[in-house]
Design a protein around this motif. Structure first.
Motif, PDB file in Angstrom:
ATOM      1  N   GLY A  13       0.755  -1.098  -0.110  1.00 51.89           N
ATOM      2  CA  GLY A  13       0.132  -0.064  -0.200  1.00 51.89           C
ATOM      3  C   GLY A  13       0.914   1.005   0.048  1.00 51.89           C
ATOM      4  N   ALA A  18       6.007   5.856   0.856  1.00 52.52           N
ATOM      5  CA  ALA A  18       6.324   6.972   1.637  1.00 52.52           C
ATOM      6  C   ALA A  18       7.678   7.452   1.759  1.00 52.52           C
ATOM      7  CB  ALA A  18       5.477   6.663   2.955  1.00 52.52           C
ATOM      8  N   GLU A  19       8.617   6.614   1.981  1.00 47.47           N
ATOM      9  CA  GLU A  19      10.072   6.935   2.165  1.00 47.47           C
ATOM     10  C   GLU A  19      10.592   7.388   0.710  1.00 47.47           C
ATOM     11  OE1 GLU A  19      12.075   4.093   5.181  1.00 47.47           O
ATOM     12  OE2 GLU A  19      10.046   3.489   4.710  1.00 47.47           O
ATOM     13  N   THR A  24       1.031   9.475   1.573  1.00 52.28           N
ATOM     14  CA  THR A  24      -0.005   8.181   1.891  1.00 52.28           C
ATOM     15  C   THR A  24      -1.252   8.845   1.882  1.00 52.28           C
ATOM     16  OG1 THR A  24       0.232   8.396   4.151  1.00 52.28           O
ATOM     17  CG2 THR A  24       1.703   6.812   3.175  1.00 52.28           C
ATOM     18  N   TRP A  32      -6.092  12.549   1.534  1.00 51.24           N
ATOM     19  CA  TRP A  32      -7.419  12.885   1.750  1.00 51.24           C
ATOM     20  C   TRP A  32      -7.846  13.939   2.809  1.00 51.24           C
ATOM     21  CZ3 TRP A  32      -8.423  11.488  -2.701  1.00 51.24           C
ATOM     22  CH2 TRP A  32      -8.071  10.193  -3.137  1.00 51.24           C
ATOM     23  N   HIS A 109      -5.277  -1.130  -8.243  1.00 50.80           N
ATOM     24  CA  HIS A 109      -6.006   0.186  -8.503  1.00 50.80           C
ATOM     25  C   HIS A 109      -5.495   1.061  -9.654  1.00 50.80           C
ATOM     26  CE1 HIS A 109      -7.013  -0.003  -3.937  1.00 50.80           C
ATOM     27  NE2 HIS A 109      -7.652  -0.951  -4.697  1.00 50.80           N
ATOM     28  N   PHE A 151     -13.177   5.239  -6.602  1.00 51.49           N
ATOM     29  CA  PHE A 151     -14.141   4.687  -5.779  1.00 51.49           C
ATOM     30  C   PHE A 151     -15.442   4.551  -6.574  1.00 51.49           C
ATOM     31  CE2 PHE A 151     -10.780   6.116  -2.998  1.00 51.49           C
ATOM     32  CZ  PHE A 151     -10.996   5.396  -1.827  1.00 51.49           C
ATOM     33  N   GLY A 175       2.861  -1.413   4.559  1.00 56.94           N
ATOM     34  CA  GLY A 175       2.252  -0.184   4.463  1.00 56.94           C
ATOM     35  C   GLY A 175       0.948   0.038   3.815  1.00 56.94           C
ATOM     36  N   THR A 176      -0.208  -0.490   4.369  1.00 56.53           N
ATOM     37  CA  THR A 176      -1.449  -0.436   4.223  1.00 56.53           C
ATOM     38  C   THR A 176      -2.244  -0.398   5.353  1.00 56.53           C
ATOM     39  OG1 THR A 176      -3.365  -1.118   2.879  1.00 56.53           O
ATOM     40  CG2 THR A 176      -1.591  -2.803   3.443  1.00 56.53           C
ATOM     41  N   SER A 177      -3.270   0.701   5.248  1.00 59.95           N
ATOM     42  CA  SER A 177      -4.167   0.643   6.414  1.00 59.95           C
ATOM     43  C   SER A 177      -5.198  -0.368   6.607  1.00 59.95           C
ATOM     44  CB  SER A 177      -4.741   2.128   6.641  1.00 59.95           C
ATOM     45  OG  SER A 177      -5.422   1.984   5.525  1.00 59.95           O
ATOM     46  N   LEU A 178      -5.340  -1.106   5.323  1.00 56.73           N
ATOM     47  CA  LEU A 178      -6.156  -2.202   5.274  1.00 56.73           C
ATOM     48  C   LEU A 178      -7.698  -1.618   5.283  1.00 56.73           C
ATOM     49  CD1 LEU A 178      -4.405  -5.335   6.808  1.00 56.73           C
ATOM     50  CD2 LEU A 178      -4.713  -5.107   4.577  1.00 56.73           C
ATOM     51  N   ASP A 200       4.284  -2.525   9.228  1.00 55.76           N
ATOM     52  CA  ASP A 200       3.524  -0.887   9.191  1.00 55.76           C
ATOM     53  C   ASP A 200       4.097  -0.265  10.475  1.00 55.76           C
ATOM     54  OD1 ASP A 200       0.934   0.279   7.486  1.00 55.76           O
ATOM     55  OD2 ASP A 200       1.387   1.016   9.404  1.00 55.76           O
ATOM     56  N   ASP A 202       2.628   1.876  12.178  1.00 53.44           N
ATOM     57  CA  ASP A 202       1.627   2.224  13.029  1.00 53.44           C
ATOM     58  C   ASP A 202       0.910   1.153  14.003  1.00 53.44           C
ATOM     59  OD1 ASP A 202      -0.695   3.187  14.168  1.00 53.44           O
ATOM     60  OD2 ASP A 202      -2.016   3.421  12.570  1.00 53.44           O
ATOM     61  N   THR A 216       7.341  -1.328  12.082  1.00 51.38           N
ATOM     62  CA  THR A 216       8.571  -0.521  11.426  1.00 51.38           C
ATOM     63  C   THR A 216       8.236   0.038  10.112  1.00 51.38           C
ATOM     64  OG1 THR A 216      10.741  -1.026  10.701  1.00 51.38           O
ATOM     65  CG2 THR A 216       9.347  -2.793  10.923  1.00 51.38           C
ATOM     66  N   ALA A 217       9.163   0.942   9.769  1.00 51.85           N
ATOM     67  CA  ALA A 217       9.014   1.559   8.294  1.00 51.85           C
ATOM     68  C   ALA A 217       9.463   0.461   7.347  1.00 51.85           C
ATOM     69  CB  ALA A 217       9.904   2.796   8.410  1.00 51.85           C
ATOM     70  N   ALA A 218       8.843   0.622   6.279  1.00 48.41           N
ATOM     71  CA  ALA A 218       9.227  -0.347   4.991  1.00 48.41           C
ATOM     72  C   ALA A 218      10.614  -0.369   4.875  1.00 48.41           C
ATOM     73  CB  ALA A 218       8.136   0.044   3.832  1.00 48.41           C
TER      74      ALA A 218
HETATM   75  N1  APR Z   1       6.629   2.265   5.705  1.00 45.02           N
HETATM   76  C1  APR Z   1       5.520   1.457   5.755  1.00 45.02           C
HETATM   77  N2  APR Z   1       4.300   1.890   5.898  1.00 45.02           N
HETATM   78  C2  APR Z   1       3.954   3.241   6.319  1.00 45.02           C
HETATM   79  C3  APR Z   1       5.233   4.096   6.374  1.00 45.02           C
HETATM   80  C4  APR Z   1       6.430   3.518   6.005  1.00 45.02           C
HETATM   81  N3  APR Z   1       7.417   4.144   6.076  1.00 45.02           N
HETATM   82  N4  APR Z   1       4.645   5.398   6.428  1.00 45.02           N
HETATM   83  C5  APR Z   1       3.359   5.204   6.497  1.00 45.02           C
HETATM   84  N5  APR Z   1       2.872   3.690   6.532  1.00 45.02           N
HETATM   85  C6  APR Z   1       1.752   3.175   6.713  1.00 45.02           C
HETATM   86  C7  APR Z   1       0.508   4.072   7.690  1.00 45.02           C
HETATM   87  O1  APR Z   1       0.862   3.486   8.917  1.00 45.02           O
HETATM   88  C8  APR Z   1      -0.608   3.451   7.025  1.00 45.02           C
HETATM   89  O2  APR Z   1      -0.965   1.953   7.874  1.00 45.02           O
HETATM   90  O3  APR Z   1       0.951   3.235   5.361  1.00 45.02           O
HETATM   91  C9  APR Z   1      -0.363   3.050   5.373  1.00 45.02           C
HETATM   92  C10 APR Z   1      -1.063   3.694   4.505  1.00 45.02           C
HETATM   93  O4  APR Z   1      -2.324   3.722   4.505  1.00 45.02           O
HETATM   94  P1  APR Z   1      -3.406   4.487   3.457  1.00 45.02           P
HETATM   95  O5  APR Z   1      -2.944   5.899   3.525  1.00 45.02           O
HETATM   96  O6  APR Z   1      -4.807   4.066   3.957  1.00 45.02           O
HETATM   97  O7  APR Z   1      -2.980   4.049   2.260  1.00 45.02           O
HETATM   98  P2  APR Z   1      -3.475   2.540   1.616  1.00 45.02           P
HETATM   99  O8  APR Z   1      -3.691   1.538   2.554  1.00 45.02           O
HETATM  100  O9  APR Z   1      -2.570   2.225   0.540  1.00 45.02           O
HETATM  101  O10 APR Z   1      -4.791   2.781   0.884  1.00 45.02           O
HETATM  102  C11 APR Z   1      -5.675   2.076   0.152  1.00 45.02           C
HETATM  103  O11 APR Z   1      -7.068   3.817  -0.509  1.00 45.02           O
HETATM  104  O12 APR Z   1      -7.670   5.966  -1.329  1.00 45.02           O
HETATM  105  C12 APR Z   1      -7.339   4.857  -1.589  1.00 45.02           C
HETATM  106  O13 APR Z   1      -6.885   3.967  -3.823  1.00 45.02           O
HETATM  107  C13 APR Z   1      -6.148   4.428  -2.707  1.00 45.02           C
HETATM  108  O14 APR Z   1      -4.894   2.625  -2.987  1.00 45.02           O
HETATM  109  C14 APR Z   1      -5.320   3.323  -2.200  1.00 45.02           C
HETATM  110  C15 APR Z   1      -6.294   2.801  -1.143  1.00 45.02           C
END
Ligand code: APR
Length: 236
Positions: A13, A18-19, A24, A32, A109, A151, A175-178, A200, A202, A216-218
């Motif tokens: 995700g 991000a790095e 994000t 958003w 996506h 969406f 790295g996705t909030s799922l 992730d 968070d 941890t960070a990716a």
């Molecule tokens: N390394 C790993 N993860 C990280 C880092 C990092 N350095 N920095 C932030 N994150 C994590 C955050 O903690 C969060 O859990 O990346 C995640 C990003 O989450 P979202 O912003 O919700 O992104 P994502 O999950 O990819 O969103 C899914 O939503 O809006 C849509 O289409 C868009 O593909 C996207 C989908």
């Protein structure tokens, strides 16, 4: 007797990029927070104000062009180059996995560096250094739009993603909030004896049951895991 190293499937995700300097979505300073989804990332927004939608994606494309793959993208590409079976399923519309050298990348996506006909999704065109303007049309004369899934739209690559996950020995989620379906449901396709690790930073993130967390960070966690798997592979 020789054993094959495990088949690794990686679901990425926005956090993996991000790095590399790509924003994000759901962080307090995420995309958003500054843009309403319904203004820029829905079919209705496109019908109402296509120029606004195109300008939103022009800015995203500028960010992607300026970005470079980071240590996490490179580590995954390196694992594949060393003969591991690696499939990447990404929610990201950037091309950083490909630019790092990964070859098996499925974009759930869509891809920001591609345009497609607004009528026929199969008519796709690489953008290279160009953006899309109002009046740019496909070979059948229909206006071009970004080749991304908005969406409210179907996710055509989802059935293939389900099949790939079902074959995995190990699912690495990075790295996705799922928070977005159906991508978030892919973990349910894993076979019962497969492992799942979520990298992730968070710590509040709710991982599905049975998932091992690496908080941890990716750029740190993914290369460390890859090094571990490469050491383990000598045992196969
Ligand atoms: N390394 C790993 N993860 C990280 C880092 C990092 N350095 N920095 C932030 N994150 C994590 C955050 O903690 C969060 O859990 O990346 C995640 C990003 O989450 P979202 O912003 O919700 O992104 P994502 O999950 O990819 O969103 C899914 O939503 O809006 C849509 O289409 C868009 O593909 C996207 C989908």
């Amino acid at each position: 007797m020789t054993h094959k190293p495990p088949h690794l499937v990686v679901l990425t995700g926005a956090g993996i990029s991000a790095e590399s300097g790509i924003q994000t979505f759901r962080a307090h300073d995420g995309l958003w927070a500054d843009h309403r989804i319904e203004d820029v990332a829905t079919p209705e927004a496109w019908t109402r104000d296509p120029a606004r939608v195109l300008s939103f994606y022009d800015a995203r494309r500028d960010q992607v062009r300026a970005a470079r793959p980071n240590a996490a993208h490179r580590a995954l590409a390196n694992l594949e180059a060393r003969g591991f079976e690696v499939n990447i399923i990404t929610q990201n519309i950037d091309d950083l996995h490909e630019r790092a050298g990964s070859r098996n990348v499925l974009h759930l996506h869509g891809e920001i560096m591609m345009a497609r006909s607004s009528v026929n999704p199969r008519m796709r065109y690489p953008l290279g250094r160009d953006n899309i303007a109002i009046g740019d049309v496909c070979d059948q004369g229909s206006q071009l739009r970004p080749d991304v899934v908005w969406f409210g739209e179907a996710v055509p690559a989802y059935p293939e993603a389900c099949e790939i996950v079902a074959e995995a020995d190990l699912l690495l989620v990075v790295g996705t909030s799922l928070a977005v379906m159906p991508a978030a449901a892919l973990v349910n396709e894993l076979s019962l004896d497969a492992e799942c690790i979520l990298v992730d930073p968070d710590e509040q993130l709710q991982a599905p049951p049975g998932v091992v967390r690496w908080v941890t960070a990716a750029g740190e966690g993914v290369p460390a895991l890859v090094r571990q798997w490469q050491r383990d592979a000598r045992l196969f």
